[in-house]
Design a protein around this motif. Structure first.
Motif, PDB file in Angstrom:
ATOM      1  N   LYS A   1       0.782  -1.247  -0.046  1.00  0.00           N
ATOM      2  CA  LYS A   1       0.050  -0.009   0.146  1.00  0.00           C
ATOM      3  C   LYS A   1       0.918   1.285  -0.008  1.00  0.00           C
ATOM      4  O   LYS A   1       1.848   1.288   0.289  1.00  0.00           O
ATOM      5  CB  LYS A   1      -0.861  -0.060   1.356  1.00  0.00           C
ATOM      6  CG  LYS A   1      -1.765  -1.225   1.330  1.00  0.00           C
ATOM      7  CD  LYS A   1      -2.761  -1.412  -0.064  1.00  0.00           C
ATOM      8  CE  LYS A   1      -3.686  -2.331   0.104  1.00  0.00           C
ATOM      9  NZ  LYS A   1      -4.471  -2.610  -1.012  1.00  0.00           N
ATOM     10  N   ASP A   2       0.353   2.282  -0.486  1.00  0.00           N
ATOM     11  CA  ASP A   2       1.015   3.593  -0.360  1.00  0.00           C
ATOM     12  C   ASP A   2       1.018   4.403   1.122  1.00  0.00           C
ATOM     13  O   ASP A   2       1.778   5.249   1.235  1.00  0.00           O
ATOM     14  CB  ASP A   2       0.292   4.567  -1.445  1.00  0.00           C
ATOM     15  CG  ASP A   2       0.539   4.347  -2.860  1.00  0.00           C
ATOM     16  OD1 ASP A   2       1.702   3.760  -2.977  1.00  0.00           O
ATOM     17  OD2 ASP A   2      -0.295   4.782  -3.642  1.00  0.00           O
ATOM     18  N   HIS A   3       0.101   3.993   1.930  1.00  0.00           N
ATOM     19  CA  HIS A   3       0.148   4.437   3.146  1.00  0.00           C
ATOM     20  C   HIS A   3       0.116   3.463   4.243  1.00  0.00           C
ATOM     21  O   HIS A   3      -0.735   2.296   4.146  1.00  0.00           O
ATOM     22  CB  HIS A   3      -1.201   5.283   3.338  1.00  0.00           C
ATOM     23  CG  HIS A   3      -1.290   6.468   2.188  1.00  0.00           C
ATOM     24  ND1 HIS A   3      -0.663   7.617   2.347  1.00  0.00           N
ATOM     25  CD2 HIS A   3      -1.918   6.405   1.104  1.00  0.00           C
ATOM     26  CE1 HIS A   3      -0.730   8.221   1.028  1.00  0.00           C
ATOM     27  NE2 HIS A   3      -1.752   7.319   0.357  1.00  0.00           N
ATOM     28  N   GLU A   4       0.806   3.517   5.382  1.00  0.00           N
ATOM     29  CA  GLU A   4       1.040   2.665   6.324  1.00  0.00           C
ATOM     30  C   GLU A   4       1.188   3.273   7.732  1.00  0.00           C
ATOM     31  O   GLU A   4       1.617   4.174   7.884  1.00  0.00           O
ATOM     32  CB  GLU A   4       2.114   1.582   6.077  1.00  0.00           C
ATOM     33  CG  GLU A   4       2.012   0.702   6.966  1.00  0.00           C
ATOM     34  CD  GLU A   4       2.960  -0.606   6.410  1.00  0.00           C
ATOM     35  OE1 GLU A   4       2.595  -1.102   5.278  1.00  0.00           O
ATOM     36  OE2 GLU A   4       4.265  -0.916   6.991  1.00  0.00           O
TER      37      GLU A   4
ATOM     38  N   GLN B   1      -5.171   7.515   2.152  1.00  0.00           N
ATOM     39  CA  GLN B   1      -4.674   7.864   3.465  1.00  0.00           C
ATOM     40  C   GLN B   1      -5.905   8.170   4.358  1.00  0.00           C
ATOM     41  O   GLN B   1      -5.714   8.056   5.567  1.00  0.00           O
ATOM     42  CB  GLN B   1      -3.984   9.109   3.268  1.00  0.00           C
ATOM     43  CG  GLN B   1      -3.282   9.767   4.430  1.00  0.00           C
ATOM     44  CD  GLN B   1      -2.411  11.119   3.985  1.00  0.00           C
ATOM     45  OE1 GLN B   1      -2.163  11.685   3.036  1.00  0.00           O
ATOM     46  NE2 GLN B   1      -1.891  11.585   5.093  1.00  0.00           N
ATOM     47  N   ALA B   2      -7.006   8.984   4.011  1.00  0.00           N
ATOM     48  CA  ALA B   2      -8.141   9.103   4.688  1.00  0.00           C
ATOM     49  C   ALA B   2      -8.706   7.853   5.374  1.00  0.00           C
ATOM     50  O   ALA B   2      -9.128   7.961   6.593  1.00  0.00           O
ATOM     51  CB  ALA B   2      -9.243  10.011   3.819  1.00  0.00           C
ATOM     52  N   LYS B   3      -8.724   7.010   4.837  1.00  0.00           N
ATOM     53  CA  LYS B   3      -9.360   5.626   5.067  1.00  0.00           C
ATOM     54  C   LYS B   3      -8.367   4.951   6.363  1.00  0.00           C
ATOM     55  O   LYS B   3      -8.723   4.450   6.988  1.00  0.00           O
ATOM     56  CB  LYS B   3      -9.529   4.511   4.115  1.00  0.00           C
ATOM     57  CG  LYS B   3     -10.791   5.172   3.283  1.00  0.00           C
ATOM     58  CD  LYS B   3     -10.881   3.934   1.927  1.00  0.00           C
ATOM     59  CE  LYS B   3     -12.110   4.519   1.158  1.00  0.00           C
ATOM     60  NZ  LYS B   3     -12.179   3.442  -0.183  1.00  0.00           N
TER      61      LYS B   3
ATOM     62  N   GLU C   1       3.850   5.461  17.506  1.00  0.00           N
ATOM     63  CA  GLU C   1       3.095   5.374  16.384  1.00  0.00           C
ATOM     64  C   GLU C   1       3.934   5.714  15.308  1.00  0.00           C
ATOM     65  O   GLU C   1       4.645   6.805  15.433  1.00  0.00           O
ATOM     66  CB  GLU C   1       1.828   6.207  16.360  1.00  0.00           C
ATOM     67  CG  GLU C   1       1.206   6.161  14.960  1.00  0.00           C
ATOM     68  CD  GLU C   1      -0.224   6.855  15.359  1.00  0.00           C
ATOM     69  OE1 GLU C   1      -0.853   7.300  14.234  1.00  0.00           O
ATOM     70  OE2 GLU C   1      -0.744   7.228  16.418  1.00  0.00           O
ATOM     71  N   GLN C   2       4.181   5.027  14.178  1.00  0.00           N
ATOM     72  CA  GLN C   2       5.148   5.477  12.839  1.00  0.00           C
ATOM     73  C   GLN C   2       4.175   5.464  11.835  1.00  0.00           C
ATOM     74  O   GLN C   2       3.556   4.500  11.298  1.00  0.00           O
ATOM     75  CB  GLN C   2       6.140   4.506  12.811  1.00  0.00           C
ATOM     76  CG  GLN C   2       6.961   4.837  11.825  1.00  0.00           C
ATOM     77  CD  GLN C   2       7.802   6.155  11.991  1.00  0.00           C
ATOM     78  OE1 GLN C   2       8.380   6.396  12.766  1.00  0.00           O
ATOM     79  NE2 GLN C   2       7.555   7.023  10.874  1.00  0.00           N
ATOM     80  N   VAL C   3       3.928   6.492  11.055  1.00  0.00           N
ATOM     81  CA  VAL C   3       3.520   6.678   9.749  1.00  0.00           C
ATOM     82  C   VAL C   3       4.496   6.639   8.673  1.00  0.00           C
ATOM     83  O   VAL C   3       5.631   7.089   8.517  1.00  0.00           O
ATOM     84  CB  VAL C   3       2.545   8.146  10.004  1.00  0.00           C
ATOM     85  CG1 VAL C   3       2.008   8.367   8.674  1.00  0.00           C
ATOM     86  CG2 VAL C   3       1.519   8.233  11.020  1.00  0.00           C
ATOM     87  N   GLY C   4       4.163   5.838   7.648  1.00  0.00           N
ATOM     88  CA  GLY C   4       4.848   6.036   6.475  1.00  0.00           C
ATOM     89  C   GLY C   4       4.124   6.078   5.174  1.00  0.00           C
ATOM     90  O   GLY C   4       2.876   5.928   5.352  1.00  0.00           O
ATOM     91  N   ALA C   5       4.835   6.484   4.041  1.00  0.00           N
ATOM     92  CA  ALA C   5       3.914   6.427   2.798  1.00  0.00           C
ATOM     93  C   ALA C   5       4.904   6.468   1.764  1.00  0.00           C
ATOM     94  O   ALA C   5       6.215   6.772   1.947  1.00  0.00           O
ATOM     95  CB  ALA C   5       3.367   8.018   2.704  1.00  0.00           C
TER      96      ALA C   5
ATOM     97  N   GLY D   1      13.409   8.631   6.537  1.00  0.00           N
ATOM     98  CA  GLY D   1      14.047   7.516   6.569  1.00  0.00           C
ATOM     99  C   GLY D   1      12.887   6.264   6.173  1.00  0.00           C
ATOM    100  O   GLY D   1      12.233   6.523   5.440  1.00  0.00           O
ATOM    101  N   LEU D   2      13.258   4.862   6.618  1.00  0.00           N
ATOM    102  CA  LEU D   2      12.747   3.841   6.329  1.00  0.00           C
ATOM    103  C   LEU D   2      11.895   3.141   7.442  1.00  0.00           C
ATOM    104  O   LEU D   2      12.767   2.754   8.301  1.00  0.00           O
ATOM    105  CB  LEU D   2      13.629   2.747   5.513  1.00  0.00           C
ATOM    106  CG  LEU D   2      12.872   1.743   4.853  1.00  0.00           C
ATOM    107  CD1 LEU D   2      11.969   1.832   3.612  1.00  0.00           C
ATOM    108  CD2 LEU D   2      14.228   0.633   4.588  1.00  0.00           C
ATOM    109  N   VAL D   3      10.797   2.703   7.490  1.00  0.00           N
ATOM    110  CA  VAL D   3      10.230   1.853   8.297  1.00  0.00           C
ATOM    111  C   VAL D   3      10.228   0.484   7.726  1.00  0.00           C
ATOM    112  O   VAL D   3      10.031  -0.130   6.678  1.00  0.00           O
ATOM    113  CB  VAL D   3       8.709   2.038   8.211  1.00  0.00           C
ATOM    114  CG1 VAL D   3       8.109   1.190   9.463  1.00  0.00           C
ATOM    115  CG2 VAL D   3       8.161   3.528   8.630  1.00  0.00           C
ATOM    116  N   PHE D   4      11.461  -0.165   8.305  1.00  0.00           N
ATOM    117  CA  PHE D   4      11.595  -1.390   7.971  1.00  0.00           C
ATOM    118  C   PHE D   4      10.806  -2.538   8.725  1.00  0.00           C
ATOM    119  O   PHE D   4      10.931  -2.587   9.869  1.00  0.00           O
ATOM    120  CB  PHE D   4      13.526  -1.604   8.303  1.00  0.00           C
ATOM    121  CG  PHE D   4      13.861  -2.921   7.844  1.00  0.00           C
ATOM    122  CD1 PHE D   4      14.564  -3.123   6.746  1.00  0.00           C
ATOM    123  CD2 PHE D   4      13.817  -4.098   8.822  1.00  0.00           C
ATOM    124  CE1 PHE D   4      15.153  -4.570   6.575  1.00  0.00           C
ATOM    125  CE2 PHE D   4      14.454  -5.366   8.465  1.00  0.00           C
ATOM    126  CZ  PHE D   4      15.142  -5.554   7.444  1.00  0.00           C
TER     127      PHE D   4
END
Length: 487
Positions: free
Chosen positions: A31-34, A163-165, A187-191, A403-406
């Motif tokens: 997904k594009d958003h996590e 992203q809204a969902k 809490e970590q947000v990634g995209a 950075g990167l959420v690995f």
């Protein structure tokens, strides 16, 4: 597809239709958003079990995620590479740390702690930081999550095309956790990065090209059955390398309790990237070669040396096949992943220190893929933060968080992830003396650049500009095990 056709497909690729294995492990959320939520349990287990019972119906399975991904890929192909409008989904998976499992079970979950992978899980990432090269600015005492004084019991991974969902689902999960007395400790947000940067990490290189295929999940190429259909170079490995309770390459998996079947060990890391500093040192190293009179291909600059550090050009094209220049991008062409290092034993084309060779030596160890195959992991990372682009305004400068959420899955934390970190990525003597560490994610070191015109090599220094800011070891149980834990 008719019922008969569906049954035949399920027999050929049974893991693709699993309702017991969580969806991010084999199918991948893509997904594009996590958002990743780190949770701490209260003292009373009953509200936690009630919370888990309500959570289980929301957990995405391999069958659900694989079916959606196949539909999405078909629609995107029909639309000539354009994302299909209106086709979206929001997925969620849950994993538990060793303290979280012990809390829910009320007893020792892994009484036999002799296997190294089990010990790694029980001890946790904080205690194993030195093994992974987490020192200096990456020392665990400085982490944002995973510290000894900040226990994590559960990890929720929520991902969506919208992203809204995603924000709505994450909010609902936070509220449900709070009502049960759970605390969100981090809490970590990634995209994915926007525009042409999509699919790339912050240094600018296309990411996620070299993933392993999985037997009984990925469809083999009928003409080349050791590789995934449509993905040349993506080798198919037994499911037991990533999911417990299934066959492995070596067939000697340690006997773990039955509750571990169809589960997978998970690593979650936050890796901060200093983009301008990394590119500045690549430029400095390139100028050093010029000053020393090293003969390099005409017209090449910093990009040439950066590609040597990674093993690929920004587009994902390998230096193994394109040693001196980045080739034009061909829309719809498969990823450049059918790579062999047998003819490049000295590392004159793809250096021994190159990131993609350090993390996956392929057939570069004795001409055999097996030593690398047994160490493979499934990666599910996503960038966080805005791209480095000072002209774009606030949030895009050199000091902004990025950075990167690995996220990675495997069957043995020590044999796979920790081995990669210690024996390959941060090993200065990898494959031969004085090779140096990985100049992308490894600790500070000199690397030895060798070329056909420079067989004795030149030393180049690469400092570490990827900093570990948190690590958690967890276990993503099967749906059946989660139901038992909630009971």
């Amino acid at each position: 597809m008719s019922d008969h056709g569906a049954d035949a497909a399920a027999r050929k690729l049974p893991l693709r239709y699993s309702d017991d294995i969580q969806g991010d492990i084999l199918a991948g959320f893509r997904k594009d958003h996590e958002t990743v939520l780190m949770l701490r349990f209260p003292d009373d287990p009953e509200p936690v079990r009630k919370w888990l019972r309500r959570l289980i119906p929301q957990i995405s399975t391999t069958r659900q995620v694989a079916a959606f991904n196949a539909e999405y890929s078909t629609a995107r192909h029909t639309l000539a590479g354009t994302d299909p409008a209106g086709l979206s989904a929001t997925w969620m998976n849950v994993s538990l740390t060793y303290p979280g499992l012990k809390f829910l079970m009320g007893t020792e979950p892994l009484p036999d702690q002799e296997p190294d992978g089990v010990q790694a899980f029980v001890q946790g990432a904080f205690a194993r930081a030195e093994i992974n090269g987490d020192q200096g600015d990456s020392a665990p005492e400085e982490w944002l999550f995973g510290r000894a004084d900040q226990p994590v019991h559960a990890v929720l991974t929520i991902a969506s095309d919208d992203q809204a969902k995603l924000e709505v689902r994450a909010s609902e999960l936070r509220v449900a956790a709070a009502r049960a007395g759970l605390t969100v400790t981090f809490e970590q947000v990634g995209a994915t990065l926007p525009g042409e940067r999509r699919g790339h990490e912050h240094f600018g290189f296309k990411d996620g090209i070299s993933q392993p295929g999985v037997r009984d999940f990925d469809r083999p190429d009928p003409r080349d059955p050791i590789h995934v259909d449509g993905k040349p170079g993506t080798r198919i490995l037994p499911a037991g390398e990533f999911v417990l309770g299934h066959p492995k390459l070596t067939g000697d998996a340690p006997q773990l309790p039955e509750w571990t079947r169809n589960g997978s060990f998970q690593v979650v890391r936050r890796l901060a990237q200093d983009v301008p500093a990394w590119w500045a040192q690549a430029g400095a190293a390139r100028r050093q070669l010029d000053k020393e009179g090293v003969e390099l291909p005409p017209g090449t600059g910093t990009e040439w040396l950066a590609a040597r550090a990674v093993g690929r050009w920004r587009s994902g094209a390998s230096v193994a096949h394109n040693p001196n220049a980045e080739p034009p991008t061909k829309p719809g062409a498969p990823d450049d992943n059918l790579i062999s290092y047998v003819e490049d034993g000295e590392g004159h084309t793809t250096p021994h220190f190159a990131h993609i060779r350090k993390t996956n030596p392929r057939d570069g160890i004795g001409g055999d893929f097996a030593p690398a195959d047994v160490r493979r992991i499934i990666r599910r990372g996503i960038p966080y933060g805005q791209p480095f682009d000072p002209a774009a305004g606030q949030g895009h400068g050199p000091d902004a968080d990025r950075g990167l959420v690995f996220i990675a899955y495997m069957s043995d934390l020590a044999f796979q992830f920790e081995f990669l970190q210690q024996a390959w990525i941060n090993n200065r003597d990898f494959l031969q003396a004085e090779t140096g560490t990985d100049p992308v994610i490894g600790v500070d070191s000199d690397v030895t650049l060798k070329l056909d015109t420079l067989p004795s090599g030149r030393k180049l220094h690469f400092a570490q500009f990827v900093r570990t800011e948190g690590t958690v070891y967890a276990f993503a149980p099967s749906l059946s095990t989660l139901r038992e834990l909630a009971g």
